[in-house]
Enzyme design. Structure first.
Site, PDB file in Angstrom:
ATOM      1  N   ASP A 127     -12.716 -11.376  -1.378  1.00  0.00           N
ATOM      2  CA  ASP A 127     -14.075 -11.082  -0.905  1.00  0.00           C
ATOM      3  C   ASP A 127     -15.141 -11.174  -2.000  1.00  0.00           C
ATOM      4  O   ASP A 127     -16.335 -11.208  -1.689  1.00  0.00           O
ATOM      5  CB  ASP A 127     -14.139  -9.687  -0.282  1.00  0.00           C
ATOM      6  N   ARG A 165       0.867  -1.178   0.000  1.00  0.00           N
ATOM      7  CA  ARG A 165       0.000   0.000   0.000  1.00  0.00           C
ATOM      8  C   ARG A 165       0.902   1.224   0.000  1.00  0.00           C
ATOM      9  O   ARG A 165       1.888   1.283   0.734  1.00  0.00           O
ATOM     10  CB  ARG A 165      -0.914  -0.014   1.220  1.00  0.00           C
ATOM     11  N   CYS A 166       0.575   2.200  -0.818  1.00  0.00           N
ATOM     12  CA  CYS A 166       1.500   3.312  -1.062  1.00  0.00           C
ATOM     13  C   CYS A 166       0.806   4.653  -0.846  1.00  0.00           C
ATOM     14  O   CYS A 166      -0.033   5.075  -1.652  1.00  0.00           O
ATOM     15  CB  CYS A 166       2.042   3.205  -2.488  1.00  0.00           C
ATOM     16  N   SER A 192      -9.273 -10.048  -5.363  1.00  0.00           N
ATOM     17  CA  SER A 192      -9.896  -9.841  -4.060  1.00  0.00           C
ATOM     18  C   SER A 192     -10.564 -11.133  -3.626  1.00  0.00           C
ATOM     19  O   SER A 192     -11.400 -11.665  -4.356  1.00  0.00           O
ATOM     20  CB  SER A 192     -10.934  -8.712  -4.126  1.00  0.00           C
ATOM     21  N   ASP A 242     -10.788  -2.523  -5.573  1.00  0.00           N
ATOM     22  CA  ASP A 242     -11.384  -1.309  -6.138  1.00  0.00           C
ATOM     23  C   ASP A 242     -10.548  -0.068  -5.839  1.00  0.00           C
ATOM     24  O   ASP A 242     -10.475   0.839  -6.665  1.00  0.00           O
ATOM     25  CB  ASP A 242     -12.823  -1.137  -5.661  1.00  0.00           C
ATOM     26  N   GLU A 260     -16.740 -11.274   9.346  1.00  0.00           N
ATOM     27  CA  GLU A 260     -16.128 -10.361  10.319  1.00  0.00           C
ATOM     28  C   GLU A 260     -16.863  -9.027  10.402  1.00  0.00           C
ATOM     29  O   GLU A 260     -16.776  -8.332  11.417  1.00  0.00           O
ATOM     30  CB  GLU A 260     -14.656 -10.132   9.985  1.00  0.00           C
ATOM     31  N   GLU A 299      -7.520 -39.828 -21.899  1.00  0.00           N
ATOM     32  CA  GLU A 299      -7.350 -41.274 -22.030  1.00  0.00           C
ATOM     33  C   GLU A 299      -7.674 -41.842 -23.402  1.00  0.00           C
ATOM     34  O   GLU A 299      -7.166 -42.881 -23.776  1.00  0.00           O
ATOM     35  CB  GLU A 299      -8.168 -41.999 -20.956  1.00  0.00           C
TER      36      GLU A 299
END
EC number: 2.7.1.11
Length: 787
Positions: free
Chosen positions: A164, A88-89, A162, A119, A262, A635
């Site tokens: 999620d 992450r920047c 993602s 996103d 969560e 096969e």
């Protein structure tokens, strides 16, 4: 795309540069996407750069942006996480950071960027694209860059990574299926210890804002209760939940499973924690209750077969979309619609995703569920109908029998469970039949109740028992059984024999009025060779088992250089398994019956592998389908060029360059616990089949009996692209190759040019179908996609 178009694209791409980066949280399958983008870019003649550490690497530049070659992405398809890193920047969120990023790209001539992330990452990429010309102007003013016309436009394509599955517009995001595999592995393991100690378990899964993982894992495991952010429980839920937990306990199933996302909340927006639920169950019911928080284990591990195929397909399409882009082309996301890659306007996707969260924030939860898509809504409704028995308002006069036919396939039991419970909810009497049509002829019929199928979703093979026997030689005895038990409809869950058997029963209606009852086939076979559907229950599990076996085979040679493995798969004459597994494991070749080959083709493949081995690539993989085989082989892929022949050919021609080994995986492919996809696919088809049978029973009930003799009353239920449809077996007869037991036209053959390209074979792309632009609306998706 025609071959001419491909050659034109190669000419256009010569000397062009593109880059790929991964950003945000990692997701299994990202490496398969990196591999596909890199190899497709190189294949069409572009320079491809790998940007390490996401946007941070883009801002920092230097060694973080490296020119890739073909073997830069060798042996990464099976790895979890992302080999080029993700970070992450904060710097990229600033104008100064984006100026640095632009400088680092243009000095290498990069004007095409593929971003794999969520996103937030894709929104950042779109901002970067919109500012691009201004950023270059700023660099020119600073004297750091001399404007070049060919650098004035930046093309952006996104891939959604993602777990999620929370990004609107695409049926599935990269990593979601693998996360479901991790969750189901843990739930299956927990259920054994829970049963031993008669415990209740509360499992917390990821999903802060989206309940996809919780909902699908609850549906796949038959959990007793599920909490998701999109559907908060009403006031008094504590009493209702405890009553249900007590009610579902049965002498054969003395455990409870509760799954919590969560981000679960109650109707007032108050968080519902797993520990609160545990304390509630212990205090109210006295059950020994434990909590398991799965955490980041859901992000870890190897990517599933589905995710590897998804990432490969989307990665190839991303390169084509980038190189076809013009200054007027909006930034797009490559998504999945049914089984087809599509190009989605990035801004529309992000806006639709935000609408879901807005609806949840404003407590418009019913709308939020609809905005998630038809598949999410269907999952929710089916889960509610199957989790707890609500006695029907009235009993019907109808009864139906369920039987398994053909070879066993994982997911059959899920289909039986959902069909039994859905039938009982409709007020019907439900019979189970042991051993297929032979059991129906012998009267091996028994009544099934709600608790008869408790715990069936996670069981492999066929608990009812299955046989390949066809009905034609037992018609009179079958009619006697139907009459004796007053069976009003038949649900057949099985493979090609199931479809062929229902066709025989339909054609026998002219001689037996007792066979004038509704009949439907749920395709369930690892071969994926039943006409009328793109996918069969059990195929995904077999693909996953093959993938795991091939990964281990490749790993066994990690200390042995220059070895080729020839792996034979099942599938009869149908090469789906060999082709799908070939894509998922990065095979060098996949020989199948539908794609004819000769000795010259085999010679070319041996020379191709020899050249790779000379460049110190340690191992190769060939898949076949008995011819059917692997190098991957199917096969029955060829009458004469069998697995043994190919093994001897490779061994002889590769002498002093590589050695060759054979692996025939056999019935291993029919075993194992069903995959999350097959559990849910079987569950949904079971429910929809009973809904259809109920409609047909009502429509064809007259004068005190059911009389259904039209072609529309004997069908195969199938998933065709993204629509569940019922096709009469009489129609399917015209498009069936009965000699080779498969459809005359098979949709998945269009994937084979991609398999060959990613193995660096020169091939025609005249059958490659590029993704179309599809605008993002509240689309109705009847069932999850698959391959």
């Amino acid at each position: 795309m025609s071959l001419m178009d491909l050659e034109k694209l190669k000419m256009t791409c010569a000397g062009r540069a593109m880059a790929v980066l991964t950003s945000g949280g990692d997701a299994q399958g990202m490496n398969a996407a990196i591999r596909a983008v890199t190899r497709m870019g190189i294949y069409v003649g572009a320079k491809v750069y790998l940007i390490h550490e996401g946007y941070q690497g883009l801002v920092d530049g230097g060694d973080n942006i490296k020119l890739a070659h073909w073997h830069s992405v060798t042996d990464i398809i099976q790895l979890g996480g992302t080999v080029i890193g993700s970070a992450r920047c904060k710097a990229f969120m600033t104008r100064e950071g984006r100026v640095s990023a632009a400088f680092n790209l243009v000095k290498k001539g990069i004007t095409n960027l593929c971003v794999c992330g969520g996103d937030g990452s894709l929104t950042g990429a779109n901002i970067f694209r919109n500012e691009w010309s201004d950023l270059l102007d700023e660099l020119v003013k600073k004297g750091e860059y001399t404007m070049a016309k060919q650098h004035y436009n930046l093309n952006i394509v996104g891939l959604v990574g993602s777990i999620d599955n929370d990004f609107c517009g695409t049926d599935m995001t990269i990593g979601a299926d693998s996360a479901l595999h991790r969750i189901m592995e843990i739930i299956d393991a927990i259920m054994t210890t829970a049963q031993s100690h008669q415990r209740a378990f509360v499992l917390e899964v990821m999903g802060r804002h989206c309940g996809y993982l919780a909902l699908v894992s609850a549906l796949a495991s038959g959990a007793d209760w599920v909490f998701i952010p999109e559907a908060p429980p009403q006031e008094g839920w504590e009493d209702n939940m405890c009553a249900r937990l007590k009610g579902v306990r049965h002498k054969s199933r003395l455990l409870n499973i509760i799954i919590v996302a969560e981000g679960a909340i109650d109707i007032n927006g108050k968080p519902i924690s797993s520990n609160y639920i545990k304390d509630l169950v212990q205090e109210r019911l006295g059950y020994d209750t434990r909590v398991t928080v799965l955490g980041h284990v859901q992000r870890g591990g190897i990517p599933s077969a589905f995710d590897r195929m998804l990432s490969s397909i989307l990665g190839v399409e991303a390169v084509v979309a980038l190189l076809e882009a013009s200054p007027e082309t909006p930034a797009c996301v490559i998504g999945l619609s049914g089984n087809q890659a599509v190009r989605l306007p990035l801004v529309e996707c992000v806006e639709m995703t935000k609408l879901v969260q807005t609806a949840m924030n404003e407590k418009r939860f019913d709308e939020a569920i609809k905005l998630r898509g038809g598949s999410f809504e269907s999952n929710w409704n089916i889960y509610k109908s199957l989790a707890f028995h609500k006695p029907p308002q009235s009993k019907s006069n109808f009864s139906f029998a369920i039987l398994n036919v053909g070879a066993p396939a994982a997911g059959m039991n899920s289909a039986v469970r959902s069909a039994v419970r859905s039938g009982l909810s409709h007020g019907h009497k439900v019979y189970g039949v042991n051993d297929g049509f032979l059991g129906l002829a012998d009267g091996a019929v028994f009544e099934m109740e709600w608790h008869s199928v408790a715990g069936w979703t996670g069981q492999g093979s066929s608990l009812l028992g299955t046989k390949r026997t066809l009905p034609n030689s037992h018609l009179e005895k079958i009619v006697e059984t139907i009459t004796k038990f007053e069976i009003s409809a038949l649900l057949v869950i099985g493979g090609f024999e199931g479809y062929q058997g229902v066709l025989e029963l339909y054609e026998a209606r002219t001689h037996y009025d007792e066979l004038c009852i509704p009949m439907v086939v749920i395709p369930a076979t690892i071969s994926n060779n039943v006409p009328g559907t793109f996918f069969s229950v059990g195929t995904d599990t077999a693909n996953q088992i093959l993938l795991q076996s091939c990964d281990k085979i490749k790993q066994s040679a990690s200390g042995t250089k220059r070895r080729v493995f020839v792996v034979e798969t099942m599938g009869g004459y149908c090469g789906y398994l060999a082709s799908a597994t070939g894509i998922a494991v990065g095979a060098d070749a996949a020989y199948i019956f539908e794609d004819p080959f000769n000795i010259l083709d085999l010679k070319t493949n041996v020379e191709h592998l020899s050249e790779k081995m000379k460049k110190d690539v340690q191992r190769g993989l060939i898949l076949s389908d008995k011819l059917k085989e692997k190098a991957v082989l199917n096969e029955k892929c060829h009458e004469n060029y069998t697995t043994d022949f190919i093994h001897k050919l490779y061994s002889s021609e590769g002498k002093n360059i590589f050695d060759c080994r054979v692996n025939v995986l056999g019935h291993l492919q029919q075993g194992g616990a069903p995959s999350p996809f097959d559990r849910n696919f079987g569950t949904k088809l079971g429910v929809k089949a009973i809904e259809w049978l109920s409609e047909k029973l009502t429509e064809n009930y007259r004068q005190g009996r059911v009389f259904a003799n039209s072609p529309e009353t004997a069908c195969v239920i199938g998933l065709n692209r993204k629509v569940v449809s019922f096709t009469p077996v009489t129609e399917l007869k015209e498009i069936t190759d009965f000699e080779h037991r498969m459809p005359k036209v098979e949709w998945w053959l269009k994937l084979r040019p991609m398999l060959k390209m990613l193995a660096k074979y020169q091939t025609s792309f005249n059958e490659y179908v590029p993704g179309e632009i599809e605008h993002v609306t509240q689309r109705s998706i009847s069932i999850d996609s698959g391959f």
